[in-house]
Scaffold this motif. Structure first.
Motif, mmCIF file in Angstrom:
data_model
loop_
_atom_site.group_PDB
_atom_site.id
_atom_site.type_symbol
_atom_site.label_atom_id
_atom_site.label_comp_id
_atom_site.label_asym_id
_atom_site.label_seq_id
_atom_site.Cartn_x
_atom_site.Cartn_y
_atom_site.Cartn_z
ATOM 1 N N LYS A 8 0.844 -1.191 0.000
ATOM 2 C CA LYS A 8 0.000 0.000 0.000
ATOM 3 C C LYS A 8 0.881 1.242 0.000
ATOM 4 O O LYS A 8 1.776 1.383 0.842
ATOM 5 C CB LYS A 8 -0.913 0.013 1.230
ATOM 6 C CG LYS A 8 -1.867 1.220 1.291
ATOM 7 C CD LYS A 8 -1.295 2.373 2.068
ATOM 8 C CE LYS A 8 -2.211 3.599 2.019
ATOM 9 N NZ LYS A 8 -1.703 4.728 2.828
ATOM 10 N N VAL A 47 -2.050 -1.548 -3.545
ATOM 11 C CA VAL A 47 -3.164 -0.695 -3.119
ATOM 12 C C VAL A 47 -2.654 0.733 -3.178
ATOM 13 O O VAL A 47 -1.748 1.117 -2.434
ATOM 14 C CB VAL A 47 -3.645 -1.051 -1.698
ATOM 15 C CG1 VAL A 47 -4.764 -0.100 -1.267
ATOM 16 C CG2 VAL A 47 -4.125 -2.499 -1.648
ATOM 17 N N SER A 48 -3.196 1.508 -4.099
ATOM 18 C CA SER A 48 -2.645 2.833 -4.369
ATOM 19 C C SER A 48 -3.643 3.944 -4.062
ATOM 20 O O SER A 48 -4.752 3.973 -4.592
ATOM 21 C CB SER A 48 -2.228 2.939 -5.845
ATOM 22 O OG SER A 48 -1.769 4.249 -6.128
ATOM 23 N N SER A 49 -3.224 4.856 -3.214
ATOM 24 C CA SER A 49 -3.957 6.106 -3.019
ATOM 25 C C SER A 49 -3.591 7.044 -4.170
ATOM 26 O O SER A 49 -2.880 6.659 -5.096
ATOM 27 C CB SER A 49 -3.585 6.732 -1.677
ATOM 28 O OG SER A 49 -3.870 5.849 -0.616
ATOM 29 N N ASN A 133 -7.972 0.497 -5.385
ATOM 30 C CA ASN A 133 -8.272 1.752 -4.701
ATOM 31 C C ASN A 133 -9.728 1.700 -4.276
ATOM 32 O O ASN A 133 -10.515 0.909 -4.806
ATOM 33 C CB ASN A 133 -8.017 2.954 -5.615
ATOM 34 C CG ASN A 133 -7.944 4.274 -4.843
ATOM 35 O OD1 ASN A 133 -8.067 4.308 -3.613
ATOM 36 N ND2 ASN A 133 -7.746 5.368 -5.569
ATOM 37 N N ASN A 148 -7.109 4.024 2.930
ATOM 38 C CA ASN A 148 -6.558 2.900 2.184
ATOM 39 C C ASN A 148 -5.680 1.987 3.030
ATOM 40 O O ASN A 148 -5.316 0.900 2.592
ATOM 41 C CB ASN A 148 -5.788 3.392 0.951
ATOM 42 C CG ASN A 148 -6.719 3.631 -0.230
ATOM 43 O OD1 ASN A 148 -7.891 3.271 -0.184
ATOM 44 N ND2 ASN A 148 -6.202 4.227 -1.285
ATOM 45 N N ASP A 149 -5.329 2.417 4.244
ATOM 46 C CA ASP A 149 -4.635 1.504 5.156
ATOM 47 C C ASP A 149 -5.574 0.360 5.534
ATOM 48 O O ASP A 149 -5.202 -0.813 5.469
ATOM 49 C CB ASP A 149 -4.178 2.255 6.415
ATOM 50 C CG ASP A 149 -3.126 3.310 6.115
ATOM 51 O OD1 ASP A 149 -2.225 3.036 5.291
ATOM 52 O OD2 ASP A 149 -3.215 4.404 6.691
ATOM 53 N N SER A 152 -6.176 -1.847 2.507
ATOM 54 C CA SER A 152 -5.061 -2.746 2.199
ATOM 55 C C SER A 152 -5.018 -3.924 3.158
ATOM 56 O O SER A 152 -4.689 -5.051 2.759
ATOM 57 C CB SER A 152 -3.737 -1.980 2.240
ATOM 58 O OG SER A 152 -3.415 -1.564 3.546
ATOM 59 N N LEU A 164 2.147 -7.635 4.212
ATOM 60 C CA LEU A 164 1.514 -6.341 3.901
ATOM 61 C C LEU A 164 2.542 -5.262 4.189
ATOM 62 O O LEU A 164 3.054 -5.155 5.307
ATOM 63 C CB LEU A 164 0.269 -6.112 4.757
ATOM 64 C CG LEU A 164 -0.318 -4.682 4.719
ATOM 65 C CD1 LEU A 164 -0.792 -4.315 3.320
ATOM 66 C CD2 LEU A 164 -1.457 -4.535 5.736
ATOM 67 N N LEU A 166 3.129 -1.235 4.306
ATOM 68 C CA LEU A 166 2.483 0.074 4.353
ATOM 69 C C LEU A 166 3.562 1.128 4.124
ATOM 70 O O LEU A 166 4.375 1.410 5.013
ATOM 71 C CB LEU A 166 1.795 0.282 5.712
ATOM 72 C CG LEU A 166 0.695 -0.736 6.056
ATOM 73 C CD1 LEU A 166 0.250 -0.570 7.510
ATOM 74 C CD2 LEU A 166 -0.490 -0.606 5.112
ATOM 75 N N LYS A 218 -2.588 3.110 10.374
ATOM 76 C CA LYS A 218 -1.641 2.051 10.016
ATOM 77 C C LYS A 218 -1.560 0.997 11.111
ATOM 78 O O LYS A 218 -1.435 -0.196 10.844
ATOM 79 C CB LYS A 218 -0.274 2.658 9.708
ATOM 80 C CG LYS A 218 -0.298 3.420 8.384
ATOM 81 C CD LYS A 218 0.872 4.345 8.227
ATOM 82 C CE LYS A 218 0.694 5.135 6.918
ATOM 83 N NZ LYS A 218 -0.536 5.962 6.906
#
Length: 377
Positions: A8, A47-49, A133, A148-149, A152, A164, A166, A218
């Motif tokens: 992410k 996983v993209s912001s 997203n 998005n945390d 993800s 995972l 972050l 997070k």
């Protein structure tokens, strides 16, 4: 079997803090790193912001959108442009990608959750890197992941990931915000979420002001992911190449050790995916029966009810002080529970005029929360 990685990256890592423009060097390094990992045999999900940030930059807006309608419109502008950049970069390395836009509504129905799982598995089998997203354009507050945390972590759990990552705007977790407290101590390893209480970890907001998350989101993501058996790492997004070093054993960032992967995927779904629509407050005897003996919840132990919910909705189960001890799916709606709370089960047919379930929440549909900062049991 090859390992599955979920990475992410936040808006603060994808954009330049001063201008809000895309940080193209970081983006290119990320794409190169993920493609190398794919060729090494890893299954990769990104996983993209950044959709709102890119849209805002494209439209010349100087502030983050404050209304839902404006945010959704800006996200719609930005999402296509962001995916075009990703597609151009990945295509130059012959790496296929796919866009996956999700809302929590896609996951709250059990069959929807299974369908999303099957789609991810097929994409990964084909060697594709899914780029995920939140679908900001259509999401409503009640069914938003919020950040998005969290998204993800739920994706990592869904695809049964091994790792995972972050990627954020700090290099690791500290005992306090290092930008404000020079005595903040770095934390390299968390073996249990209860350690965070011992470290007295303080959390702050996103540094850049372009993103929505802070360290607290997070940590919550790490709780969800580690509770699903996923090793979680918080590390600096400016150096995506560190992913390979971490996988090779270097101590970079903060690692959260995974718990034993839960056998019961349904209970994970109840604990982490569903949004509770009500609260049930219990007397001391019912709290003990559930939290210590793993019993089902009976109407007799309920003292107070909050929220509007119907049969099979998720509710929080709390002690008299409002501390959440469990979460589960109810067998009665709010109106029915108001009539039967505090009563023994054999009184239910007489009060309601029909034979109802003996339990308010059956133990098969109930997950218990550990005390302190903990996982679901």
């Amino acid at each position: 079997m090859s390992q599955t990685l979920v990475i992410k990256i936040g808006t603060s890592s994808l954009t330049q803090a001063t201008t809000g423009h895309l940080a193209l060097s970081t983006l290119a390094t990320l794409v190169e790193t993920l493609t190398r990992l794919r060729y090494q045999g890893y299954r990769v999900v990104l996983v993209s912001s950044g959709a709102v940030g890119v849209g805002r930059d494209r439209l010349g807006l100087t502030e983050r959108p404050r209304t839902i309608a404006l945010k959704q419109a800006v996200a719609a502008v930005g999402q296509g442009r962001l995916m075009r950049v990703y597609d151009d970069l990945f295509s130059s390395l012959q790496q296929p990608i796919a866009q996956v836009l999700l809302t929590r509504g896609d996951l709250v129905q059990r069959n929807g959750y299974v369908n999303v799982y099957n789609t991810f598995q097929q994409l990964l089998k084909l060697g594709v890197i899914p780029i995920v997203n939140e679908n900001d354009t259509v999401a409503v507050d009640e069914l938003k992941f919020g950040d998005n945390d969290t998204l993800s972590a739920l994706v990592a759990s869904l695809v049964e990931a091994d790792w995972l990552f972050l990627l954020t705007d700090v290099d690791q977790l500290y005992s306090a915000d290092p930008r404000e407290n020079p005595n903040a101590q770095p934390i390299s390893l968390i073996t249990s979420m209860k350690q965070l209480e011992e470290f007295q970890v303080q959390t702050g907001d996103s540094r850049s002001g372009w993103g929505t998350g802070g360290m607290i989101t997070k940590i919550e993501a790490a709780r969800i992911a580690t509770g699903s058996g996923v090793r979680t790492v918080i590390t600096e997004g400016k150096y995506p190449q560190n992913l390979e070093k971490i996988l090779q054993g270097e101590a970079i960032g903060t690692q959260f050790e995974p718990q034993i992967r839960p056998v019961n995927a349904r209970k994970h779904w109840i604990a982490n995916v569903l949004i509770p629509l009500g609260k049930l407050y219990l007397d001391a005897g019912a709290v003990k029966a559930i939290s210590q003996r793993g019993k089902s919840l009976l109407a007799a132990g309920i003292t107070k009810i909050d929220g509007e919910f119907t049969v099979q909705d998720s509710v929080q189960i709390c002690d008299l002080e409002g501390q959440e001890i469990a979460r589960g799916l109810v067998n009665y709606n709010r109106g029915e529970l108001q009539k039967i709370k505090g009563l023994h089960s054999d009184k239910i047919p007489e009060i309601l005029g029909y034979e109802g379930a003996e339990t308010v929440v059956h133990r098969d549909n109930l997950v218990i929360r550990e005390q302190g900062i903990g996982n679901w049991e």
